[in-house]
Motif scaffolding. Structure first.
Motif, PDB file in Angstrom:
ATOM      1  N   LEU A 124       0.825  -1.208   0.000  1.00  0.00           N
ATOM      2  CA  LEU A 124       0.000   0.000   0.000  1.00  0.00           C
ATOM      3  C   LEU A 124       0.860   1.259   0.000  1.00  0.00           C
ATOM      4  O   LEU A 124       0.601   2.196  -0.753  1.00  0.00           O
ATOM      5  CB  LEU A 124      -0.949   0.016   1.204  1.00  0.00           C
ATOM      6  CG  LEU A 124      -1.780   1.292   1.356  1.00  0.00           C
ATOM      7  CD1 LEU A 124      -2.720   1.488   0.169  1.00  0.00           C
ATOM      8  CD2 LEU A 124      -2.552   1.274   2.667  1.00  0.00           C
ATOM      9  N   LEU A 125       1.875   1.272   0.845  1.00  0.00           N
ATOM     10  CA  LEU A 125       2.758   2.437   0.899  1.00  0.00           C
ATOM     11  C   LEU A 125       3.409   2.708  -0.458  1.00  0.00           C
ATOM     12  O   LEU A 125       3.467   3.841  -0.912  1.00  0.00           O
ATOM     13  CB  LEU A 125       3.817   2.251   1.982  1.00  0.00           C
ATOM     14  CG  LEU A 125       3.293   2.316   3.425  1.00  0.00           C
ATOM     15  CD1 LEU A 125       4.329   1.779   4.395  1.00  0.00           C
ATOM     16  CD2 LEU A 125       2.892   3.736   3.783  1.00  0.00           C
ATOM     17  N   LYS A 126       3.866   1.647  -1.110  1.00  0.00           N
ATOM     18  CA  LYS A 126       4.487   1.810  -2.430  1.00  0.00           C
ATOM     19  C   LYS A 126       3.471   2.275  -3.462  1.00  0.00           C
ATOM     20  O   LYS A 126       3.789   3.097  -4.325  1.00  0.00           O
ATOM     21  CB  LYS A 126       5.171   0.517  -2.857  1.00  0.00           C
ATOM     22  CG  LYS A 126       6.440   0.265  -2.062  1.00  0.00           C
ATOM     23  CD  LYS A 126       7.184  -0.958  -2.521  1.00  0.00           C
ATOM     24  CE  LYS A 126       8.500  -1.074  -1.747  1.00  0.00           C
ATOM     25  NZ  LYS A 126       9.268  -2.245  -2.181  1.00  0.00           N
ATOM     26  N   GLY A 168       3.130   5.925  -3.440  1.00  0.00           N
ATOM     27  CA  GLY A 168       4.267   6.714  -3.869  1.00  0.00           C
ATOM     28  C   GLY A 168       5.499   6.667  -2.991  1.00  0.00           C
ATOM     29  O   GLY A 168       6.481   7.343  -3.276  1.00  0.00           O
ATOM     30  N   VAL A 169       5.469   5.881  -1.937  1.00  0.00           N
ATOM     31  CA  VAL A 169       6.647   5.779  -1.070  1.00  0.00           C
ATOM     32  C   VAL A 169       7.693   4.920  -1.776  1.00  0.00           C
ATOM     33  O   VAL A 169       7.413   3.791  -2.166  1.00  0.00           O
ATOM     34  CB  VAL A 169       6.285   5.161   0.303  1.00  0.00           C
ATOM     35  CG1 VAL A 169       7.524   4.990   1.159  1.00  0.00           C
ATOM     36  CG2 VAL A 169       5.251   6.018   1.012  1.00  0.00           C
ATOM     37  N   THR A 170       8.871   5.486  -1.964  1.00  0.00           N
ATOM     38  CA  THR A 170       9.931   4.758  -2.659  1.00  0.00           C
ATOM     39  C   THR A 170      11.004   4.262  -1.704  1.00  0.00           C
ATOM     40  O   THR A 170      11.787   3.391  -2.054  1.00  0.00           O
ATOM     41  CB  THR A 170      10.587   5.642  -3.728  1.00  0.00           C
ATOM     42  OG1 THR A 170      11.075   6.831  -3.104  1.00  0.00           O
ATOM     43  CG2 THR A 170       9.598   6.001  -4.826  1.00  0.00           C
ATOM     44  N   ASP A 171      11.045   4.825  -0.508  1.00  0.00           N
ATOM     45  CA  ASP A 171      12.089   4.450   0.445  1.00  0.00           C
ATOM     46  C   ASP A 171      11.470   4.216   1.816  1.00  0.00           C
ATOM     47  O   ASP A 171      10.990   5.161   2.443  1.00  0.00           O
ATOM     48  CB  ASP A 171      13.152   5.548   0.515  1.00  0.00           C
ATOM     49  CG  ASP A 171      14.330   5.160   1.384  1.00  0.00           C
ATOM     50  OD1 ASP A 171      14.622   3.950   1.492  1.00  0.00           O
ATOM     51  OD2 ASP A 171      14.952   6.064   1.953  1.00  0.00           O
ATOM     52  N   ILE A 172      11.461   2.967   2.235  1.00  0.00           N
ATOM     53  CA  ILE A 172      10.940   2.606   3.553  1.00  0.00           C
ATOM     54  C   ILE A 172      12.107   2.082   4.375  1.00  0.00           C
ATOM     55  O   ILE A 172      12.795   1.142   3.956  1.00  0.00           O
ATOM     56  CB  ILE A 172       9.855   1.514   3.460  1.00  0.00           C
ATOM     57  CG1 ILE A 172       8.684   1.998   2.593  1.00  0.00           C
ATOM     58  CG2 ILE A 172       9.376   1.113   4.851  1.00  0.00           C
ATOM     59  CD1 ILE A 172       7.664   0.920   2.280  1.00  0.00           C
ATOM     60  N   GLU A 173      12.328   2.692   5.527  1.00  0.00           N
ATOM     61  CA  GLU A 173      13.337   2.160   6.448  1.00  0.00           C
ATOM     62  C   GLU A 173      12.691   0.977   7.147  1.00  0.00           C
ATOM     63  O   GLU A 173      11.793   1.132   7.964  1.00  0.00           O
ATOM     64  CB  GLU A 173      13.755   3.211   7.478  1.00  0.00           C
ATOM     65  CG  GLU A 173      14.748   2.660   8.476  1.00  0.00           C
ATOM     66  CD  GLU A 173      15.054   3.613   9.624  1.00  0.00           C
ATOM     67  OE1 GLU A 173      15.953   3.278  10.407  1.00  0.00           O
ATOM     68  OE2 GLU A 173      14.398   4.659   9.746  1.00  0.00           O
ATOM     69  N   LYS A 174      13.122  -0.220   6.770  1.00  0.00           N
ATOM     70  CA  LYS A 174      12.552  -1.437   7.332  1.00  0.00           C
ATOM     71  C   LYS A 174      13.473  -1.973   8.417  1.00  0.00           C
ATOM     72  O   LYS A 174      14.658  -2.179   8.178  1.00  0.00           O
ATOM     73  CB  LYS A 174      12.335  -2.467   6.227  1.00  0.00           C
ATOM     74  CG  LYS A 174      11.265  -2.030   5.235  1.00  0.00           C
ATOM     75  CD  LYS A 174      11.193  -2.908   4.008  1.00  0.00           C
ATOM     76  CE  LYS A 174      10.876  -4.340   4.340  1.00  0.00           C
ATOM     77  NZ  LYS A 174      10.776  -5.194   3.153  1.00  0.00           N
ATOM     78  N   ILE A 175      12.897  -2.191   9.592  1.00  0.00           N
ATOM     79  CA  ILE A 175      13.656  -2.686  10.730  1.00  0.00           C
ATOM     80  C   ILE A 175      13.083  -4.049  11.108  1.00  0.00           C
ATOM     81  O   ILE A 175      11.947  -4.157  11.587  1.00  0.00           O
ATOM     82  CB  ILE A 175      13.574  -1.712  11.928  1.00  0.00           C
ATOM     83  CG1 ILE A 175      14.099  -0.331  11.522  1.00  0.00           C
ATOM     84  CG2 ILE A 175      14.335  -2.278  13.126  1.00  0.00           C
ATOM     85  CD1 ILE A 175      13.868   0.756  12.542  1.00  0.00           C
ATOM     86  N   GLY A 176      13.875  -5.081  10.850  1.00  0.00           N
ATOM     87  CA  GLY A 176      13.443  -6.438  11.158  1.00  0.00           C
ATOM     88  C   GLY A 176      13.553  -6.746  12.643  1.00  0.00           C
ATOM     89  O   GLY A 176      14.548  -6.408  13.273  1.00  0.00           O
ATOM     90  N   ILE A 177      12.508  -7.372  13.171  1.00  0.00           N
ATOM     91  CA  ILE A 177      12.537  -7.732  14.594  1.00  0.00           C
ATOM     92  C   ILE A 177      12.556  -9.239  14.793  1.00  0.00           C
ATOM     93  O   ILE A 177      12.455  -9.717  15.913  1.00  0.00           O
ATOM     94  CB  ILE A 177      11.355  -7.105  15.367  1.00  0.00           C
ATOM     95  CG1 ILE A 177      10.022  -7.691  14.916  1.00  0.00           C
ATOM     96  CG2 ILE A 177      11.363  -5.593  15.239  1.00  0.00           C
ATOM     97  CD1 ILE A 177       8.906  -7.476  15.901  1.00  0.00           C
ATOM     98  N   ASP A 178      12.714  -9.998  13.698  1.00  0.00           N
ATOM     99  CA  ASP A 178      12.712 -11.463  13.792  1.00  0.00           C
ATOM    100  C   ASP A 178      13.724 -11.975  14.810  1.00  0.00           C
ATOM    101  O   ASP A 178      13.397 -12.827  15.637  1.00  0.00           O
ATOM    102  CB  ASP A 178      13.020 -12.088  12.429  1.00  0.00           C
ATOM    103  CG  ASP A 178      11.975 -11.755  11.397  1.00  0.00           C
ATOM    104  OD1 ASP A 178      12.225 -10.814  10.628  1.00  0.00           O
ATOM    105  OD2 ASP A 178      10.934 -12.413  11.382  1.00  0.00           O
ATOM    106  N   THR A 179      14.939 -11.484  14.722  1.00  0.00           N
ATOM    107  CA  THR A 179      16.003 -11.982  15.596  1.00  0.00           C
ATOM    108  C   THR A 179      16.692 -10.869  16.370  1.00  0.00           C
ATOM    109  O   THR A 179      17.680 -11.115  17.043  1.00  0.00           O
ATOM    110  CB  THR A 179      17.060 -12.733  14.765  1.00  0.00           C
ATOM    111  OG1 THR A 179      17.576 -11.846  13.775  1.00  0.00           O
ATOM    112  CG2 THR A 179      16.467 -13.962  14.091  1.00  0.00           C
ATOM    113  N   ASN A 180      16.179  -9.670  16.275  1.00  0.00           N
ATOM    114  CA  ASN A 180      16.818  -8.529  16.915  1.00  0.00           C
ATOM    115  C   ASN A 180      15.991  -8.075  18.112  1.00  0.00           C
ATOM    116  O   ASN A 180      15.027  -7.321  17.974  1.00  0.00           O
ATOM    117  CB  ASN A 180      16.968  -7.395  15.896  1.00  0.00           C
ATOM    118  CG  ASN A 180      17.766  -6.232  16.421  1.00  0.00           C
ATOM    119  OD1 ASN A 180      17.836  -6.007  17.619  1.00  0.00           O
ATOM    120  ND2 ASN A 180      18.345  -5.476  15.513  1.00  0.00           N
TER     121      ASN A 180
END
Length: 86
Positions: free
Chosen positions: A21-23, A26-38
């Motif tokens: 949806l964000l893309k 028009g959002v081209t740059d999303i700072e994605k922070i993974g929490i799977d193992t962090n």
């Protein structure tokens, strides 16, 4: 365009739906922070989101806007694009 940060898990379908949806908006740059193992990132997400433990948790210009259902609701109300372009 606004700065968008999203805490996510790799296997989360809601995260993929929110990113799509964000893309589309028009959002081209999303700072994605993974929490799977962090654990530190997970703790940071919980603190920043006011105690929410589910993903995704999305921030626009540092303001918490919620998860997948929340941004879809904002979009349906016509409020998401103005937030993204502010």
């Amino acid at each position: 365009m606004s700065k968008v940060t999203m805490y996510f898990k790799v296997t989360c379908p809601y995260c993929a739906r929110a990113e799509k949806l964000l893309k589309e908006r028009g959002v081209t740059d999303i700072e994605k922070i993974g929490i799977d193992t962090n654990r530190e990132a997970r703790a940071e997400m919980i603190e920043r989101s006011g105690g929410r433990t589910t993903v995704p948790q999305i921030f626009i210009n540092g303001t918490h806007v919620g998860g997948c259902d929340d941004i879809h609701a904002l979009d349906a109300e016509g409020k998401l694009v103005p937030m993204l372009t502010a």
